[in-house]
Design an enzyme around this catalytic site. Structure first.
Site, mmCIF file in Angstrom:
data_model
loop_
_atom_site.group_PDB
_atom_site.id
_atom_site.type_symbol
_atom_site.label_atom_id
_atom_site.label_comp_id
_atom_site.label_asym_id
_atom_site.label_seq_id
_atom_site.Cartn_x
_atom_site.Cartn_y
_atom_site.Cartn_z
ATOM 1 N N ARG A 160 -26.001 -14.027 16.250
ATOM 2 C CA ARG A 160 -26.629 -15.011 15.372
ATOM 3 C C ARG A 160 -27.236 -16.181 16.145
ATOM 4 O O ARG A 160 -27.220 -17.336 15.709
ATOM 5 C CB ARG A 160 -25.629 -15.531 14.324
ATOM 6 C CG ARG A 160 -25.038 -14.444 13.435
ATOM 7 C CD ARG A 160 -26.105 -13.754 12.602
ATOM 8 N NE ARG A 160 -25.533 -12.675 11.811
ATOM 9 C CZ ARG A 160 -25.530 -11.397 12.165
ATOM 10 N NH1 ARG A 160 -26.103 -11.022 13.300
ATOM 11 N NH2 ARG A 160 -24.992 -10.493 11.389
ATOM 12 N N GLU A 214 -24.221 -21.073 9.227
ATOM 13 C CA GLU A 214 -25.318 -20.138 9.465
ATOM 14 C C GLU A 214 -26.554 -20.587 8.688
ATOM 15 O O GLU A 214 -27.686 -20.364 9.120
ATOM 16 C CB GLU A 214 -24.914 -18.723 9.058
ATOM 17 C CG GLU A 214 -25.863 -17.648 9.520
ATOM 18 C CD GLU A 214 -25.297 -16.246 9.338
ATOM 19 O OE1 GLU A 214 -26.097 -15.296 9.445
ATOM 20 O OE2 GLU A 214 -24.093 -16.087 9.102
ATOM 21 N N SER A 238 -25.834 -15.776 3.472
ATOM 22 C CA SER A 238 -24.572 -15.957 4.192
ATOM 23 C C SER A 238 -24.479 -17.389 4.718
ATOM 24 O O SER A 238 -25.364 -17.858 5.423
ATOM 25 C CB SER A 238 -24.502 -14.959 5.348
ATOM 26 O OG SER A 238 -23.300 -15.084 6.049
#
Length: 304
Positions: free
Chosen positions: A178, A297, A227
């Site tokens: 990520r 995130e 998310s």
């Protein structure tokens, strides 16, 4: 925010500007949460040359922020100072050549997955499960269902803060979970991706599987941002949140989704402060119960 006329100043500085430039532009309509303040100036460039010309004219002390489809974004209620760049139709092309796909940064992930499936190119089905655009998927090395951007990227093209062109190979991107190592000052404009020849029925079955899994487990029909927190090493964020007793937790009209605890939702009248504050409360409770620090995130921009 400042009372300067940034949009007017830029129009005067770039008389040949071809894209749309609007001052005091509301950003809530461009986010999936449907919350947040305005951009001091919002620029939708016509193409990469238009973008480069404007960036070269923006004084260094003025911040530049890029947004995509707004699927993984909180715009804070006080708005975003400086220039906000939103890539539009001029950056949404998708072209297939053998097992390669060239895609603009504004191309939705799902449309790239569909183009790959139609061309019988395997390796792209995971994009069906990622809301957002290709440009947004690059900085976060977005992934799902066993795939990520690092697995399919050949090279990425962009424009730096001074308007200069930049090209990055997969190795140059510095991908990790990520994350990518490219400066956040770079605005990605288009990519070259590569998959492999596949069986049409098998690819479609995988696409259907991704779609079904997403619809069964995620609140996709809600005002949400996808998310919320990255999975800590060796852990699932949703499990940590659930174990901390946060399922269904609310702040104002913001709520931790009862369906999937790593999603925050706007039940209708939430502010960005409600959503971000709820997220911080979740982080606090997880830290207290497990000793683990959750990392956002969802991208958060602007003035609280």
């Amino acid at each position: 925010m400042t009372t300067r006329d940034l949009a007017g100043d830029l129009r005067r500085a770039v008389p040949g500007l071809r894209g749309a430039l609007v001052g005091a532009a509301p950003l809530a309509p461009f986010t999936w949460f449907k919350t947040g303040g305005s951009a001091e100036a919002l620029f939708t460039p016509a193409d990469q040359d238009d973008l480069a010309t404007v960036l070269a004219a923006v004084p260094r002390e003025i911040p530049v922020t890029v947004i995509g489809l707004g699927s993984n974004l909180i715009v804070r209620d006080g708005g975003v100072p400086g220039l906000v760049v939103r890539l539009g139709k001029g950056f949404s092309e998708i072209h297939v050549d053998g097992t390669h796909i060239r895609a603009g940064a504004a191309a939705p992930d799902v449309k790239v997955a569909r183009a790959a499936a139609d061309a019988e190119i395997d390796g792209f089905a995971f994009l069906r499960g990622i809301p957002g655009s290709i440009g947004g998927a690059l900085p976060t090395n977005a992934g799902a269902h066993g795939g990520d951007m690092a697995a399919i990227l050949v090279e990425a093209h962009g424009v730096d803060r001074s308007g200069g062109p930049r090209t990055y190979s997969r190795d140059d991107m510095g991908f990790s979970y990520r994350h990518c190592a490219v400066s956040p000052d770079v605005i990605f404009t288009h990519v070259l991706l590569q998959g492999r020849h596949g069986d049409a029925e098998a690819i479609q079955a995988e696409m259907n599987k991704v779609t079904a899994a997403r619809e069964a487990s995620q609140p996709i029909r809600e005002k949400t941002g996808g998310s919320t927190f990255a999975n800590p090493p060796g852990h699932s964020a949703w499990k940590l949140i659930d174990q901390a007793g946060c399922r269904g937790l609310t702040r104002g009209d913001a709520q931790v989704s009862p369906m999937h605890t790593n999603f925050l939702i706007n039940r209708g009248a939430a502010t960005s402060a409600d959503i971000e504050g709820l997220g911080e409360e979740v982080r606090r409770r997880v830290r207290e119960t497990s000793g683990i620090e959750l990392r956002w995130e969802i991208r958060r921009i602007g003035i609280a």
